[in-house]
Scaffold this active site. Structure first.
Site, PDB file in Angstrom:
ATOM      1  N   ASP A 212       0.447   1.106   0.383  1.00 32.93           N
ATOM      2  CA  ASP A 212      -0.615   0.147   0.132  1.00 32.93           C
ATOM      3  C   ASP A 212      -0.667  -0.049  -1.372  1.00 32.93           C
ATOM      4  O   ASP A 212      -0.574   0.917  -2.130  1.00 32.93           O
ATOM      5  CB  ASP A 212      -1.953   0.647   0.681  1.00 32.93           C
ATOM      6  CG  ASP A 212      -2.791  -0.543   1.102  1.00 32.93           C
ATOM      7  OD1 ASP A 212      -2.508  -1.112   2.170  1.00 32.93           O
ATOM      8  OD2 ASP A 212      -3.692  -0.953   0.333  1.00 32.93           O
ATOM      9  N   ALA A 213      -0.772  -1.311  -1.785  1.00 34.53           N
ATOM     10  CA  ALA A 213      -0.728  -1.595  -3.222  1.00 34.53           C
ATOM     11  C   ALA A 213      -1.786  -2.618  -3.572  1.00 34.53           C
ATOM     12  O   ALA A 213      -2.283  -3.339  -2.701  1.00 34.53           O
ATOM     13  CB  ALA A 213       0.657  -2.123  -3.602  1.00 34.53           C
TER      14      ALA A 213
HETATM   15  P1  ITT Z   1       2.107  -4.204   4.647  1.00 35.02           P
HETATM   16  O1  ITT Z   1       0.737  -3.560   4.806  1.00 35.02           O
HETATM   17  O2  ITT Z   1       2.652  -4.770   5.926  1.00 35.02           O
HETATM   18  O3  ITT Z   1       3.082  -3.313   3.945  1.00 35.02           O
HETATM   19  P2  ITT Z   1       0.697  -6.065   2.885  1.00 35.02           P
HETATM   20  O4  ITT Z   1       1.092  -7.355   2.227  1.00 35.02           O
HETATM   21  O5  ITT Z   1      -0.526  -6.097   3.779  1.00 35.02           O
HETATM   22  O6  ITT Z   1       1.948  -5.493   3.686  1.00 35.02           O
HETATM   23  P3  ITT Z   1      -0.673  -4.458   0.985  1.00 35.02           P
HETATM   24  O7  ITT Z   1      -1.865  -4.235   1.863  1.00 35.02           O
HETATM   25  O8  ITT Z   1      -0.157  -3.306   0.205  1.00 35.02           O
HETATM   26  O9  ITT Z   1       0.574  -4.991   1.789  1.00 35.02           O
HETATM   27  O10 ITT Z   1      -1.012  -5.721   0.093  1.00 35.02           O
HETATM   28  C1  ITT Z   1      -0.993  -5.678  -1.223  1.00 35.02           C
HETATM   29  C2  ITT Z   1      -1.109  -7.088  -1.782  1.00 35.02           C
HETATM   30  O11 ITT Z   1      -1.192  -6.895  -3.197  1.00 35.02           O
HETATM   31  C3  ITT Z   1       0.126  -7.930  -1.539  1.00 35.02           C
HETATM   32  O12 ITT Z   1      -0.022  -8.776  -0.428  1.00 35.02           O
HETATM   33  C4  ITT Z   1       0.251  -8.710  -2.844  1.00 35.02           C
HETATM   34  O13 ITT Z   1      -0.545  -9.875  -2.800  1.00 35.02           O
HETATM   35  C5  ITT Z   1      -0.330  -7.745  -3.869  1.00 35.02           C
HETATM   36  N1  ITT Z   1       0.745  -6.925  -4.471  1.00 35.02           N
HETATM   37  C6  ITT Z   1       1.031  -5.614  -4.259  1.00 35.02           C
HETATM   38  N2  ITT Z   1       2.114  -5.228  -4.938  1.00 35.02           N
HETATM   39  C7  ITT Z   1       2.536  -6.320  -5.580  1.00 35.02           C
HETATM   40  C8  ITT Z   1       3.618  -6.588  -6.425  1.00 35.02           C
HETATM   41  O14 ITT Z   1       4.535  -5.668  -6.721  1.00 35.02           O
HETATM   42  N3  ITT Z   1       3.747  -7.811  -6.899  1.00 35.02           N
HETATM   43  C9  ITT Z   1       2.869  -8.775  -6.602  1.00 35.02           C
HETATM   44  N4  ITT Z   1       1.815  -8.623  -5.811  1.00 35.02           N
HETATM   45  C10 ITT Z   1       1.655  -7.408  -5.288  1.00 35.02           C
END
Ligand code: ITT
Length: 201
Positions: free
Chosen positions: A74-75
């Protein structure tokens, strides 16, 4: 975790539906001799201020289906002048107001500092769940630049650089990113665990 054909390549599953994330983890895997295999699973993402809790909950759900070694990530993007927003809500904010919406919120704001945070939760059948974190500081640009990467990459300039993540190639982003730091911490742990004859991780 299984040894691959060359004896040094590990295979590990990644539970994610985010194509951008998957591409980066697969690239990181190549440089670390780890074959990252994406798996798409239905999972409910809880709401919390804590990325680790969100990732842990996802990993627990995935462990009901996957018996092998896998990880979830999660990011989020944390903007200082917005008190950490969008943080754990980054995915929703990206899908709703998007990059342009965030730039609007930042118009007239002098303090452009921000960070990307990544939390990986690794699941090992014998050793349970382990958490690895990575972050990168930077600034929010005044306009969107570049076509690479995904999500908020066009507006994030990592510290010490002038290009946004979206203006960098995948290899360059993978030397600096929050995701790369969390991933390397996980791989270091896995190698140590494996080498110290904890054969059943
Ligand atoms: P999964 O849970 O299926 O892995 P997700 O898109 O829902 O995919 P996250 O909940 O971690 O993943 O969402 C983090 C959001 O933060 C992601 O959709 C991006 O908009 C942003 N984000 C995270 N890391 C990033 C990066 O390296 N570069 C750009 N945006 C990022």
């Amino acid at each position: 975790m299984r040894r691959g054909e060359c004896g040094e390549v590990f295979k590990i599953f990644l539970v994610s539906r985010n194509e951008g994330k998957i591409k980066e983890f697969r690239g990181l895997g190549v440089s670390e001799c780890v074959d990252v295999i994406p798996v798409s699973l239905d999972k409910v993402e809880i709401q919390s201020d804590d990325l680790a809790l969100i990732a842990l909950y996802s990993a627990v759900q995935a462990s009901l289906y996957l018996r092998d070694v896998f990880f979830v990530e999660d990011a989020g993007l944390y903007i200082t002048s917005l008190k950490g927003f969008p943080g754990p809500y980054s995915s929703y904010v990206y899908k709703t107001i998007g990059v342009e919406g965030v730039l609007k919120l930042m118009s007239g704001v002098d303090d452009r500092s921000a960070s990307f945070e990544s939390v990986i939760v690794l699941h090992c059948p014998r050793q349970g769940f382990k958490v690895f974190k990575g972050s990168v500081r930077g600034t929010i640009s005044f306009e969107a630049r570049g076509s690479g990467g995904f999500g908020f990459d066009p507006i994030f300039i990592p510290e010490g650089h002038t290009k946004t993540f979206a203006e960098m190639d995948l290899e360059t982003k993978n030397t600096l990113s929050h995701r790369a730091r969390a991933f390397r911490a996980m791989v270091d742990w896995l190698r140590t665990a494996y080498k110290s004859q904890v054969q059943e991780i």
